[in-house]
Design a protein around this motif. Structure first.
Motif, PDB file in Angstrom:
ATOM      1  N   GLU A  37       0.817  -1.215   0.000  1.00 34.56           N
ATOM      2  CA  GLU A  37       0.000   0.000   0.000  1.00 34.56           C
ATOM      3  C   GLU A  37       0.853   1.269   0.000  1.00 34.56           C
ATOM      4  O   GLU A  37       0.431   2.307  -0.511  1.00 34.56           O
ATOM      5  CB  GLU A  37      -0.920   0.013   1.231  1.00 34.56           C
ATOM      6  N   SER A  38       2.049   1.203   0.563  1.00 30.16           N
ATOM      7  CA  SER A  38       2.873   2.395   0.695  1.00 30.16           C
ATOM      8  C   SER A  38       3.694   2.702  -0.558  1.00 30.16           C
ATOM      9  O   SER A  38       4.292   3.780  -0.653  1.00 30.16           O
ATOM     10  CB  SER A  38       3.827   2.243   1.886  1.00 30.16           C
ATOM     11  N   TYR A  39       3.713   1.788  -1.511  1.00 34.13           N
ATOM     12  CA  TYR A  39       4.596   1.952  -2.669  1.00 34.13           C
ATOM     13  C   TYR A  39       3.914   2.757  -3.775  1.00 34.13           C
ATOM     14  O   TYR A  39       2.760   2.505  -4.115  1.00 34.13           O
ATOM     15  CB  TYR A  39       5.000   0.577  -3.210  1.00 34.13           C
ATOM     16  N   VAL A  40       4.649   3.709  -4.329  1.00 30.02           N
ATOM     17  CA  VAL A  40       4.162   4.496  -5.468  1.00 30.02           C
ATOM     18  C   VAL A  40       5.002   4.131  -6.686  1.00 30.02           C
ATOM     19  O   VAL A  40       6.200   4.435  -6.740  1.00 30.02           O
ATOM     20  CB  VAL A  40       4.266   6.015  -5.185  1.00 30.02           C
ATOM     21  N   GLU A  41       4.391   3.462  -7.618  1.00 27.58           N
ATOM     22  CA  GLU A  41       5.120   2.991  -8.799  1.00 27.58           C
ATOM     23  C   GLU A  41       5.553   4.162  -9.677  1.00 27.58           C
ATOM     24  O   GLU A  41       4.771   5.074  -9.958  1.00 27.58           O
ATOM     25  CB  GLU A  41       4.241   2.037  -9.604  1.00 27.58           C
ATOM     26  N   ASN A  42       6.794   4.116 -10.123  1.00 31.49           N
ATOM     27  CA  ASN A  42       7.336   5.165 -10.978  1.00 31.49           C
ATOM     28  C   ASN A  42       7.210   4.735 -12.445  1.00 31.49           C
ATOM     29  O   ASN A  42       8.197   4.362 -13.084  1.00 31.49           O
ATOM     30  CB  ASN A  42       8.795   5.436 -10.619  1.00 31.49           C
ATOM     31  N   SER A  43       5.995   4.766 -12.952  1.00 25.67           N
ATOM     32  CA  SER A  43       5.775   4.373 -14.348  1.00 25.67           C
ATOM     33  C   SER A  43       4.663   5.229 -14.942  1.00 25.67           C
ATOM     34  O   SER A  43       4.020   6.022 -14.249  1.00 25.67           O
ATOM     35  CB  SER A  43       5.397   2.889 -14.440  1.00 25.67           C
ATOM     36  N   TRP A  44       4.424   5.041 -16.228  1.00 26.40           N
ATOM     37  CA  TRP A  44       3.375   5.791 -16.911  1.00 26.40           C
ATOM     38  C   TRP A  44       1.990   5.478 -16.364  1.00 26.40           C
ATOM     39  O   TRP A  44       1.043   6.261 -16.539  1.00 26.40           O
ATOM     40  CB  TRP A  44       3.410   5.484 -18.411  1.00 26.40           C
ATOM     41  N   LEU A  45       1.856   4.344 -15.650  1.00 22.87           N
ATOM     42  CA  LEU A  45       0.547   3.962 -15.119  1.00 22.87           C
ATOM     43  C   LEU A  45       0.101   4.847 -13.963  1.00 22.87           C
ATOM     44  O   LEU A  45      -1.084   5.099 -13.784  1.00 22.87           O
ATOM     45  CB  LEU A  45       0.584   2.505 -14.641  1.00 22.87           C
ATOM     46  N   GLN A  46       1.058   5.302 -13.157  1.00 25.84           N
ATOM     47  CA  GLN A  46       0.726   5.963 -11.896  1.00 25.84           C
ATOM     48  C   GLN A  46      -0.185   7.188 -12.053  1.00 25.84           C
ATOM     49  O   GLN A  46      -1.184   7.310 -11.326  1.00 25.84           O
ATOM     50  CB  GLN A  46       2.011   6.331 -11.153  1.00 25.84           C
ATOM     51  N   PRO A  47       0.088   8.107 -12.985  1.00 27.46           N
ATOM     52  CA  PRO A  47      -0.779   9.292 -13.078  1.00 27.46           C
ATOM     53  C   PRO A  47      -2.218   8.982 -13.473  1.00 27.46           C
ATOM     54  O   PRO A  47      -3.135   9.725 -13.125  1.00 27.46           O
ATOM     55  CB  PRO A  47      -0.094  10.147 -14.155  1.00 27.46           C
TER      56      PRO A  47
END
Length: 222
Positions: A37-47
């Motif tokens: 839950e705490s992880y924010v993926e650094n990819s084009w999907l995130q926004p």
């Protein structure tokens, strides 16, 4: 379903291909998008789709809401090895990512998971699977009943533990080191049991080779 008296859908099947895995460092974190839950993926999907992570937990929430009791299958998954099997599949980061993905599948009660790739071209992935299914070459496997396991920092290490058939006299633990430059001293604490464990064997995959090796045996554990 009401008319016929049986379920119309037994297993909900999806595919998962990690997007944040272009480097060794990012591949080491890629499996966290499945369950952390705490992880924010650094990819084009995130926004655009960030609200649907962690992936497995959001899927299970939908199952529980719309059709409880449906099993979850991931019949194609890959954490970056498919793009260039000849390099990434022969890199220790592939094993570390795979062990964490398999642990995430267990934590989220995934019914079936199928790796998408050519295992002979990805020996580190194959060895990671064997850590759970045949770590000693004699059928030694991860237990069938999960017990709670955690590390201080998921960005540096992941841990998954189990007992077999509810018998907690033996515990299997899969532990990874995600630090790309330093070895780590793991202090393992077993809480919530009255058993005095007296021995331990450590099987490992390292950057020196894909074979699972016994690197330590302790017969006087206190």
């Amino acid at each position: 379903e009401e008319e016929c008296g049986y379920r119309l859908l037994d297993v909900f099947d999806v595919h998962y291909y990690a997007q944040d895995c272009s480097t060794d460092a990012s591949r080491l974190q890629a499996a966290r998008s499945l369950y952390d839950e705490s992880y924010v993926e650094n990819s084009w999907l995130q926004p655009y789709l960030g609200q649907y992570f962690p992936f497995l937990e959001r899927l299970q929430e939908s199952i529980d809401k719309y059709y409880p009791g449906t099993k979850l299958a991931i019949t194609e998954y890959n954490l970056g090895d498919i793009a260039n099997e000849t390099t990434t599949g022969k890199n220790i980061t592939a094993a570390i990512a795979e062990t964490e993905a398999l642990g995430a599948f267990a934590l989220n009660d995934v019914y079936l998971a199928t790796y998408w790739g050519t295992l002979p071209n990805c020996p580190y992935v194959e060895s990671a699977i064997n850590l759970y299914t045949n770590y000693d070459g004699k059928g030694g496997s991860f237990g069938d009943t999960l017990v709670e396991a955690k590390t201080d920092d998921l960005s540096k290490a992941a841990a998954f533990a189990a007992v077999d058939n509810g018998d907690d006299s033996e515990v299997t633990l899969v532990l990874s080191n995600k630090d790309m430059t330093n070895s780590q001293n793991a202090v393992i604490s077993l809480d919530g049991t009255d058993i005095d464990y007296t021995s331990a064997a450590v099987y490992a995959i390292t950057q020196d080779g894909t074979d699972i090796r016994v690197i330590d045996v302790q017969n006087d554990v206190t």
